[in-house]
Design an enzyme around this catalytic site. Structure first.
Site, PDB file in Angstrom:
ATOM      1  N   GLU A  19      -6.860 -32.285  62.013  1.00 12.84           N
ATOM      2  CA  GLU A  19      -6.933 -33.631  62.582  1.00 12.84           C
ATOM      3  C   GLU A  19      -7.549 -34.585  61.571  1.00 12.84           C
ATOM      4  O   GLU A  19      -7.930 -35.696  61.921  1.00 12.84           O
ATOM      5  CB  GLU A  19      -7.686 -33.636  63.909  1.00 12.84           C
ATOM      6  CG  GLU A  19      -9.092 -33.103  63.876  1.00 12.84           C
ATOM      7  CD  GLU A  19      -9.736 -33.169  65.259  1.00 12.84           C
ATOM      8  OE1 GLU A  19      -9.479 -32.266  66.048  1.00 12.84           O
ATOM      9  OE2 GLU A  19     -10.457 -34.136  65.533  1.00 12.84           O
TER      10      GLU A  19
ATOM     11  N   CYS B 226      -8.274 -29.260  67.733  1.00 14.02           N
ATOM     12  CA  CYS B 226      -8.789 -28.119  66.961  1.00 14.02           C
ATOM     13  C   CYS B 226      -7.873 -26.902  66.955  1.00 14.02           C
ATOM     14  O   CYS B 226      -8.231 -25.882  66.377  1.00 14.02           O
ATOM     15  CB  CYS B 226     -10.159 -27.714  67.488  1.00 14.02           C
ATOM     16  SG  CYS B 226     -11.385 -29.009  67.292  1.00 14.02           S
TER      17      CYS B 226
ATOM     18  N   HIS C  70     -12.536 -20.195  69.480  1.00 11.05           N
ATOM     19  CA  HIS C  70     -12.858 -21.497  68.898  1.00 11.05           C
ATOM     20  C   HIS C  70     -14.360 -21.752  69.039  1.00 11.05           C
ATOM     21  O   HIS C  70     -14.969 -21.390  70.049  1.00 11.05           O
ATOM     22  CB  HIS C  70     -12.058 -22.606  69.590  1.00 11.05           C
ATOM     23  CG  HIS C  70     -12.425 -23.966  69.072  1.00 11.05           C
ATOM     24  ND1 HIS C  70     -12.391 -24.266  67.721  1.00 11.05           N
ATOM     25  CD2 HIS C  70     -12.879 -25.083  69.705  1.00 11.05           C
ATOM     26  CE1 HIS C  70     -12.782 -25.516  67.550  1.00 11.05           C
ATOM     27  NE2 HIS C  70     -13.095 -26.029  68.728  1.00 11.05           N
TER      28      HIS C  70
ATOM     29  N   LYS D   6     -22.861 -21.877  71.017  1.00  8.64           N
ATOM     30  CA  LYS D   6     -23.050 -21.360  72.378  1.00  8.64           C
ATOM     31  C   LYS D   6     -21.730 -21.026  73.086  1.00  8.64           C
ATOM     32  O   LYS D   6     -21.586 -19.972  73.709  1.00  8.64           O
ATOM     33  CB  LYS D   6     -23.802 -22.424  73.174  1.00  8.64           C
ATOM     34  CG  LYS D   6     -24.288 -21.983  74.526  1.00  8.64           C
ATOM     35  CD  LYS D   6     -25.098 -23.128  75.134  1.00  8.64           C
ATOM     36  CE  LYS D   6     -25.642 -22.760  76.490  1.00  8.64           C
ATOM     37  NZ  LYS D   6     -26.430 -23.867  77.053  1.00  8.64           N
TER      38      LYS D   6
ATOM     39  N   ASN E 230     -18.774 -26.790  63.240  1.00 11.46           N
ATOM     40  CA  ASN E 230     -17.441 -26.766  63.850  1.00 11.46           C
ATOM     41  C   ASN E 230     -16.422 -27.292  62.845  1.00 11.46           C
ATOM     42  O   ASN E 230     -16.374 -28.486  62.572  1.00 11.46           O
ATOM     43  CB  ASN E 230     -17.443 -27.630  65.115  1.00 11.46           C
ATOM     44  CG  ASN E 230     -16.071 -27.708  65.773  1.00 11.46           C
ATOM     45  OD1 ASN E 230     -15.145 -26.998  65.397  1.00 11.46           O
ATOM     46  ND2 ASN E 230     -15.946 -28.581  66.759  1.00 11.46           N
TER      47      ASN E 230
ATOM     48  N   SER F 189      -8.489 -29.552  71.978  1.00  9.95           N
ATOM     49  CA  SER F 189      -8.654 -30.499  73.087  1.00  9.95           C
ATOM     50  C   SER F 189      -7.344 -31.177  73.386  1.00  9.95           C
ATOM     51  O   SER F 189      -6.502 -31.372  72.517  1.00  9.95           O
ATOM     52  CB  SER F 189      -9.713 -31.535  72.728  1.00  9.95           C
ATOM     53  OG  SER F 189     -10.967 -30.919  72.685  1.00  9.95           O
TER      54      SER F 189
END
Lengths: 350, 129
Positions: free
Chosen positions: A80, A112, A234, A239, A266, A296
């Site tokens: 992206e 992503c 991903h 977390k 990320n 997303s």
């Protein structure tokens, strides 16, 4: 047998710590580190972008594949952060590795999961017999708005996978894609930074989508989480992937090798693909690997790979992903240098 | 850098393509029409190594406008073997780390960009090995 015949990653040298970002915005670093399970992230230099990192990752993949780049029939970069709005990233890459001119090329976008899209299509074209080898890449130099929660995690890196039918390192046994229209994260035309739906990015988006894909992939393969040596998901923060993995039924020790986010950040389209390269660096023949990406918007691509007896022979032919991540040459930036490197400071005349 | 000039140099900037004189064996990077050693005009294609050693260097502290965000940055002459030397930026290296004889490798980087709307020019820089 169709699968990965070469793989490689690239991680820039620069890092910034969560404390350095939190200090500027008056945020509580320990709570961010605890909440995101993230300590630092990679930062590209001003002369690095999705194209340069993709080229270096592909060079590492070619070292392991030992094939003639002229035999690569397709080049797909998922990102992206393609440097050009109009002009492909893939043409530069194909020219740099010597795969032109008889080559199909497209740049993919799906937040992503653009990288796993490229992998999915590359693998499918080889499986269909359309070409001998195809290249799928996930790469990003992702951006988070200054002060936004994303700024603590948005990082940079790339992973490249060459798919073929001969000398396969990891056979692709099953794939599955799962997607809905879920507006959890977006960037409108001409906007520099993305926007997101805060907590809406969690349960109805990331967790629902990854679990939907993972469940379908397990049903399709008639396999159980305990059958796998490794799993990678991903990683928008440290977390989420551990939480979703445990909900599906995986254990920490199956996910740790591909869980790079705590010190990488990320890498968006590169996230689960770079995690997969880290797994391939150590996997043994017969090991099963479970991978589900997330993009997303929202969707997931799932893959089940099985390491072959060819893999150990090539693992050391290029730099290991963990070696780049933990390199002694890491350079820690202050927030001012980081802002300059990421183009957050507008110069006179710009 | 104009788009046509950049396009013409891609084979060297992207893939380190060189030529080797069929008569005396000298490697020329970038390629030439006539071998400066034996005047032969017959060559075969080859590529230079992507690894070399720094022969000499300088530090650019007052950069041209395209390189403002990279200053101070080193520029080096790198010995690539086969009697080939290249002039390039040194990336991922602090000025105080530089040493003559330091091993480096060529890495693909963005070299410059033509303002905010021109082409992005890619090519090689060397990084510490």
């Amino acid at each position: 047998m169709v699968g990965i015949v070469g793989y490689g990653a690239y991680i820039p040298r620069n890092r910034i710590k969560v404390e350095e970002i939190a200090k500027v915005w008056g945020a509580d670093a320990p709570s961010y580190k605890r909440g995101l399970q993230l300590r630092e992230k990679s930062v590209p230099s001003p002369d690095q972008d999705t194209i340069t990192m993709s080229v270096e990752a592909t060079k590492n993949a070619l070292k392991r594949a030992e094939i003639d780049p002229q035999d690569i029939g397709a080049v797909y970069i998922g990102s992206e952060s393609h440097p050009y709005a109009v002009k492909p990233s893939g043409t530069v890459l194909a020219e740099a590795i010597g795969a032109t001119p008889d080559c199909h090329c497209a740049d993919y976008e799906f937040a992503c999961k653009a990288g796993s899209e490229g992998m999915f299509v590359a693998m499918s074209l080889v499986k269909a017999g359309e070409m001998k080898y195809a290249l799928g890449i996930g790469a990003d130099t992702s951006q988070g708005a200054p002060g936004d929660a994303l700024e603590y995690s948005a990082s940079a890196g790339a992973a490249a996978f060459i798919f073929g039918k001969e000398n396969v390192l990891a056979e692709c046994l099953y794939t599955h894609s799962w997607m809905t229209d879920t507006p959890d994260f977006w960037r409108r035309e001409h906007q520099f930074y993305p926007s997101h739906g805060g907590r809406f990015t969690g349960e109805p988006a990331y967790f629902r989508t990854i679990m939907g894909c993972a469940k379908a992939l397990l049903e399709k393969s008639k396999m159980k989480p305990e059958d796998f040596a490794y799993a990678v998901f991903h990683q928008p923060n440290g977390k989420f992937p551990m939480t979703v993995g445990k909900r599906i039924g995986f254990k920490t020790e199956q996910m740790e090798q591909g869980w790079l986010c705590p010190t990488l950040g990320n890498t968006y389209s590169g996230a689960s693909p770079i995690g997969l390269t880290s797994i391939l660096d150590v996997a043994k023949p017969g090991d099963l690997i479970f991978m589900v990406s997330y993009g997303s918007g929202a969707g997931s691509d799932g893959f089940i790979f099985k390491a072959t007896d060819k893999l150990p022979g090539v693992q050391n032919k290029a730099v290991h992903t963990r070696a780049m991540l933990d390199s002694e040459r890491r350079k820690y930036l202050d927030y001012g240098t980081y802002s300059k490197f990421r183009g957050k400071i507008k110069l006179r005349g710009e | 850098m104009s788009a046509p000039k950049y396009w013409r140099e891609m084979a060297q900037r992207y893939r380190f393509e060189a030529v080797k004189c069929k008569k005396c064996g000298r490697v020329l990077f970038p390629p030439r029409l006539v071998c400066p050693a034996c005047k032969s005009r017959e060559f075969e294609n080859t590529r230079i190594n992507d690894k070399g050693t720094i022969e000499t260097y300088t530090i650019v502290r007052i950069p041209p406008s395209q390189f403002t965000d990279e200053a101070p940055y080193p520029v080096a002459i790198v010995n690539m073997g086969d009697n080939v030397r290249v002039l390039c930026q040194v990336a991922d290296c602090e000025p105080e780390e530089l040493k003559i004889g330091m091993p480096v490798r060529l890495e693909f980087r963005k070299i410059q960009q033509e303002g905010s709307s021109g082409i992005l020019a890619y090519g090689y820089k060397c990084v510490p090995e």
